[in-house]
Scaffold this active site. Structure first.
Site, mmCIF file in Angstrom:
data_model
loop_
_atom_site.group_PDB
_atom_site.id
_atom_site.type_symbol
_atom_site.label_atom_id
_atom_site.label_comp_id
_atom_site.label_asym_id
_atom_site.label_seq_id
_atom_site.Cartn_x
_atom_site.Cartn_y
_atom_site.Cartn_z
ATOM 1 N N TYR A 71 0.838 -1.205 0.000
ATOM 2 C CA TYR A 71 0.000 0.000 0.000
ATOM 3 C C TYR A 71 0.872 1.253 0.000
ATOM 4 O O TYR A 71 2.072 1.200 0.283
ATOM 5 C CB TYR A 71 -0.953 0.021 1.200
ATOM 6 N N CYS A 72 0.252 2.364 -0.336
ATOM 7 C CA CYS A 72 0.904 3.682 -0.286
ATOM 8 C C CYS A 72 -0.141 4.670 0.253
ATOM 9 O O CYS A 72 -1.004 4.288 1.030
ATOM 10 C CB CYS A 72 1.427 4.082 -1.661
ATOM 11 N N LYS A 73 -0.069 5.919 -0.162
ATOM 12 C CA LYS A 73 -1.030 6.905 0.332
ATOM 13 C C LYS A 73 -2.399 6.751 -0.334
ATOM 14 O O LYS A 73 -3.418 6.647 0.348
ATOM 15 C CB LYS A 73 -0.508 8.327 0.116
ATOM 16 N N ILE A 100 -3.654 4.021 2.003
ATOM 17 C CA ILE A 100 -3.925 4.163 3.437
ATOM 18 C C ILE A 100 -5.072 5.154 3.689
ATOM 19 O O ILE A 100 -5.721 5.087 4.730
ATOM 20 C CB ILE A 100 -2.653 4.550 4.217
#
Length: 104
Positions: A71-73, A100
């Protein structure tokens, strides 16, 4: 579930949470910058910055037979990381749709 690469998949937050809670071996990978990771992250995550010059070298040290939950932002960087993981032969790659931001 939409596929982002041949063996990988993109899932929503509830499905991602279910996968995190399963007892099988997995690696939770946060591909944001260390600064972003320090602000907040999913508990148990490993931080490997996709922008780091040695990112591919770092992911090559992971077990290709272990599931990687990434995952990332907001989903862009993790989709890119998932493609790299798939290209390197990782057996199961799952990308958190919306990053996220959807997790929170």
């Amino acid at each position: 579930m939409a596929c982002t690469q041949s063996d990988g998949q993109t899932v929503g937050a509830s499905e991602f949470d279910k996968l995190l809670k399963t007892p099988n071996n997995k690696v939770l990978l946060d591909v944001r910058t260390p600064e972003e990771f320090a602000l907040n992250h999913i508990p148990g995550a490993n931080n490997l910055n996709i922008y780091a010059s040695d990112f591919e070298d770092q992911i090559k040290t992971l077990d290709r037979n272990t599931a990687v939950l990434v995952y990332c932002k907001s989903g862009g960087r993790s989709a890119e990381a998932a493609k790299k993981l798939d290209k390197l032969g990782f057996k199961k790659v799952v990308d958190l749709k919306g990053g996220i931001l959807t997790w929170q």
